[in-house]
Design a protein around this motif. Sequence first.
Motif, PDB file in Angstrom:
ATOM      1  N   ASN A 131     -17.027   0.954  -2.566  1.00 32.04           N
ATOM      2  CA  ASN A 131     -17.932   0.136  -1.762  1.00 32.04           C
ATOM      3  C   ASN A 131     -17.982  -1.299  -2.261  1.00 32.04           C
ATOM      4  OD1 ASN A 131     -18.588   2.325  -0.137  1.00 32.04           O
ATOM      5  ND2 ASN A 131     -20.372   2.894  -1.365  1.00 32.04           N
ATOM      6  N   THR A 132     -17.972  -1.457  -3.582  1.00 31.64           N
ATOM      7  CA  THR A 132     -17.974  -2.811  -4.156  1.00 31.64           C
ATOM      8  C   THR A 132     -16.682  -3.540  -3.827  1.00 31.64           C
ATOM      9  OG1 THR A 132     -19.380  -2.082  -5.994  1.00 31.64           O
ATOM     10  CG2 THR A 132     -18.171  -4.133  -6.290  1.00 31.64           C
ATOM     11  N   ILE A 191       0.875  -1.176   0.000  1.00 29.20           N
ATOM     12  CA  ILE A 191       0.000   0.000   0.000  1.00 29.20           C
ATOM     13  C   ILE A 191       0.909   1.221   0.000  1.00 29.20           C
ATOM     14  CG2 ILE A 191      -1.881   1.199   1.174  1.00 29.20           C
ATOM     15  CD1 ILE A 191      -2.591  -1.470   2.511  1.00 29.20           C
ATOM     16  N   GLU A 192       1.139   1.785  -1.167  1.00 27.47           N
ATOM     17  CA  GLU A 192       2.122   2.858  -1.327  1.00 27.47           C
ATOM     18  C   GLU A 192       1.450   4.227  -1.246  1.00 27.47           C
ATOM     19  OE1 GLU A 192       5.520   0.809  -4.063  1.00 27.47           O
ATOM     20  OE2 GLU A 192       3.743   1.542  -5.114  1.00 27.47           O
ATOM     21  N   GLN A 193       1.074   4.615  -0.040  1.00 23.24           N
ATOM     22  CA  GLN A 193       0.389   5.893   0.129  1.00 23.24           C
ATOM     23  C   GLN A 193       1.308   7.078  -0.161  1.00 23.24           C
ATOM     24  OE1 GLN A 193      -1.335   5.421   4.140  1.00 23.24           O
ATOM     25  NE2 GLN A 193      -3.325   5.492   3.158  1.00 23.24           N
ATOM     26  N   LYS A 194       2.568   6.965   0.229  1.00 19.69           N
ATOM     27  CA  LYS A 194       3.502   8.071  -0.035  1.00 19.69           C
ATOM     28  C   LYS A 194       3.676   8.287  -1.536  1.00 19.69           C
ATOM     29  CE  LYS A 194       6.660  11.170   1.008  1.00 19.69           C
ATOM     30  NZ  LYS A 194       7.106  11.538  -0.334  1.00 19.69           N
ATOM     31  N   LYS A 195       3.826   7.205  -2.273  1.00 14.78           N
ATOM     32  CA  LYS A 195       3.966   7.298  -3.721  1.00 14.78           C
ATOM     33  C   LYS A 195       2.699   7.875  -4.343  1.00 14.78           C
ATOM     34  CE  LYS A 195       4.926   4.454  -7.797  1.00 14.78           C
ATOM     35  NZ  LYS A 195       5.228   3.074  -8.278  1.00 14.78           N
ATOM     36  N   GLN A 196       1.541   7.463  -3.825  1.00 15.64           N
ATOM     37  CA  GLN A 196       0.274   7.970  -4.344  1.00 15.64           C
ATOM     38  C   GLN A 196       0.119   9.458  -4.049  1.00 15.64           C
ATOM     39  OE1 GLN A 196      -3.637   5.644  -4.424  1.00 15.64           O
ATOM     40  NE2 GLN A 196      -3.921   6.914  -2.629  1.00 15.64           N
ATOM     41  N   MET A 250      -6.389  -0.448   2.546  1.00 19.28           N
ATOM     42  CA  MET A 250      -6.538  -0.370   1.092  1.00 19.28           C
ATOM     43  C   MET A 250      -7.693   0.549   0.712  1.00 19.28           C
ATOM     44  SD  MET A 250      -5.872  -4.433   0.367  1.00 19.28           S
ATOM     45  CE  MET A 250      -6.206  -4.437  -1.386  1.00 19.28           C
ATOM     46  N   VAL A 251      -8.786   0.456   1.466  1.00 17.14           N
ATOM     47  CA  VAL A 251      -9.936   1.330   1.213  1.00 17.14           C
ATOM     48  C   VAL A 251      -9.558   2.785   1.500  1.00 17.14           C
ATOM     49  CG1 VAL A 251     -12.252   1.947   2.011  1.00 17.14           C
ATOM     50  CG2 VAL A 251     -11.672  -0.451   1.580  1.00 17.14           C
ATOM     51  N   ALA A 252      -8.816   3.011   2.591  1.00 18.39           N
ATOM     52  CA  ALA A 252      -8.384   4.372   2.921  1.00 18.39           C
ATOM     53  C   ALA A 252      -7.501   4.944   1.821  1.00 18.39           C
ATOM     54  CB  ALA A 252      -7.632   4.368   4.256  1.00 18.39           C
ATOM     55  N   SER A 253      -6.676   4.093   1.213  1.00 21.04           N
ATOM     56  CA  SER A 253      -5.820   4.538   0.116  1.00 21.04           C
ATOM     57  C   SER A 253      -6.655   4.972  -1.088  1.00 21.04           C
ATOM     58  CB  SER A 253      -4.861   3.410  -0.277  1.00 21.04           C
ATOM     59  OG  SER A 253      -4.003   3.807  -1.320  1.00 21.04           O
ATOM     60  N   TYR A 283      -7.348 -18.913  12.974  1.00 21.42           N
ATOM     61  CA  TYR A 283      -8.403 -18.404  12.101  1.00 21.42           C
ATOM     62  C   TYR A 283      -8.859 -16.986  12.465  1.00 21.42           C
ATOM     63  CZ  TYR A 283      -8.742 -23.363  10.805  1.00 21.42           C
ATOM     64  OH  TYR A 283      -8.468 -24.647  10.393  1.00 21.42           O
ATOM     65  N   LEU A 284      -9.239 -16.765  13.718  1.00 21.83           N
ATOM     66  CA  LEU A 284      -9.758 -15.448  14.104  1.00 21.83           C
ATOM     67  C   LEU A 284      -8.683 -14.361  14.050  1.00 21.83           C
ATOM     68  CD1 LEU A 284     -12.178 -16.463  17.011  1.00 21.83           C
ATOM     69  CD2 LEU A 284     -12.730 -15.912  14.631  1.00 21.83           C
ATOM     70  N   PRO A 285      -7.452 -14.616  14.523  1.00 23.13           N
ATOM     71  CA  PRO A 285      -6.408 -13.589  14.346  1.00 23.13           C
ATOM     72  C   PRO A 285      -6.132 -13.278  12.878  1.00 23.13           C
ATOM     73  CG  PRO A 285      -5.751 -15.159  16.032  1.00 23.13           C
ATOM     74  CD  PRO A 285      -6.975 -15.722  15.384  1.00 23.13           C
ATOM     75  N   MET A 286      -6.150 -14.311  12.030  1.00 25.10           N
ATOM     76  CA  MET A 286      -5.940 -14.070  10.603  1.00 25.10           C
ATOM     77  C   MET A 286      -7.038 -13.182  10.041  1.00 25.10           C
ATOM     78  SD  MET A 286      -4.640 -17.722   9.031  1.00 25.10           S
ATOM     79  CE  MET A 286      -4.877 -17.118   7.354  1.00 25.10           C
ATOM     80  N   ALA A 287      -8.277 -13.472  10.387  1.00 25.96           N
ATOM     81  CA  ALA A 287      -9.397 -12.671   9.890  1.00 25.96           C
ATOM     82  C   ALA A 287      -9.254 -11.215  10.303  1.00 25.96           C
ATOM     83  CB  ALA A 287     -10.716 -13.241  10.405  1.00 25.96           C
ATOM     84  N   ALA A 288      -8.847 -10.979  11.558  1.00 26.96           N
ATOM     85  CA  ALA A 288      -8.692  -9.609  12.041  1.00 26.96           C
ATOM     86  C   ALA A 288      -7.582  -8.883  11.287  1.00 26.96           C
ATOM     87  CB  ALA A 288      -8.393  -9.624  13.548  1.00 26.96           C
ATOM     88  N   LYS A 289      -6.479  -9.560  11.024  1.00 27.06           N
ATOM     89  CA  LYS A 289      -5.365  -8.911  10.312  1.00 27.06           C
ATOM     90  C   LYS A 289      -5.745  -8.625   8.863  1.00 27.06           C
ATOM     91  CE  LYS A 289      -1.217  -9.011  11.468  1.00 27.06           C
ATOM     92  NZ  LYS A 289       0.188  -9.299  11.886  1.00 27.06           N
ATOM     93  N   LEU A 290      -6.452  -9.531   8.222  1.00 25.82           N
ATOM     94  CA  LEU A 290      -6.881  -9.307   6.846  1.00 25.82           C
ATOM     95  C   LEU A 290      -7.822  -8.102   6.764  1.00 25.82           C
ATOM     96  CD1 LEU A 290      -7.491 -12.968   5.605  1.00 25.82           C
ATOM     97  CD2 LEU A 290      -5.501 -11.520   5.204  1.00 25.82           C
ATOM     98  N   LYS A 291      -8.713  -7.986   7.736  1.00 24.18           N
ATOM     99  CA  LYS A 291      -9.638  -6.850   7.752  1.00 24.18           C
ATOM    100  C   LYS A 291      -8.885  -5.541   7.935  1.00 24.18           C
ATOM    101  CE  LYS A 291     -13.760  -9.284   9.401  1.00 24.18           C
ATOM    102  NZ  LYS A 291     -14.724  -9.409  10.516  1.00 24.18           N
TER     103      LYS A 291
END
Length: 246
Positions: A133-134, A72-77, A214-217, A200-208
Amino acid sequence: MDKISLAGLVIALVAIIGGQVLEGGQVSSLVQPSALLIVLGGTLGAVLLQSPLHVFRRGLGMAKWVWIPPVIEQKKQLDQLLAWSQIARREGLLQLENQLTTIKDPFARKGLQLVVDGADPVHIRELLEVDINTFEDEWRQSAKIWEAAGGYSPTIGILGAVLGLIHVMENLSDPTKLGAGIAVAFVATIYGVGLANLVYLPMAAKLKYYIVRMVASKEMLVDGLIGIALGDNPRIIESRLRGYML
């Protein structure tokens, strides 16, 4: 490589196995292939039942983010948006058309094309927010397969325990088979609860978390493009967009 994910998993396993050893137990007693088969197979089947195939496949592919986070290259963006704002301010919005061929991201290219075409800023935001949103909904649904696995796994572990106890009850007349059945019963529960809460649950939290970034970017990109379309001063655009960065 996300070292903190590896460290977390190692610490959890060492703590559990170390506790087992300190209590005088044998590590080998935690190794029960039949119990593992019940928990993994049952959880996989339940997740497959609830998920469309394309969602399941995307969710599996996202698992690598736990170890290798998405870029996620926010600085570059930010630098790119500021460069566009300078061009638009000096030479006009139409000069940004020359930048379209250099953009690989379809979302960014679509947004810049709308700006070049002179679309109303309100309509630009509306159109791009539909895409955001999609995007967010699709990726969140895929991340939820791990959250679902965390919900099913303990229950499947209990099911494995019940199967083990049934095996015990069927062999009460043969004491030599009682130990194996009881072991499967309790270890299946350990596998179910352990996989849910340690994997499973820690993975789900990290993915979210990564999906949120990514959405913020993307929202940062939209905000910058709207500023360019409105003719805002590049310094004002920069000041506003830095609020999106961590």
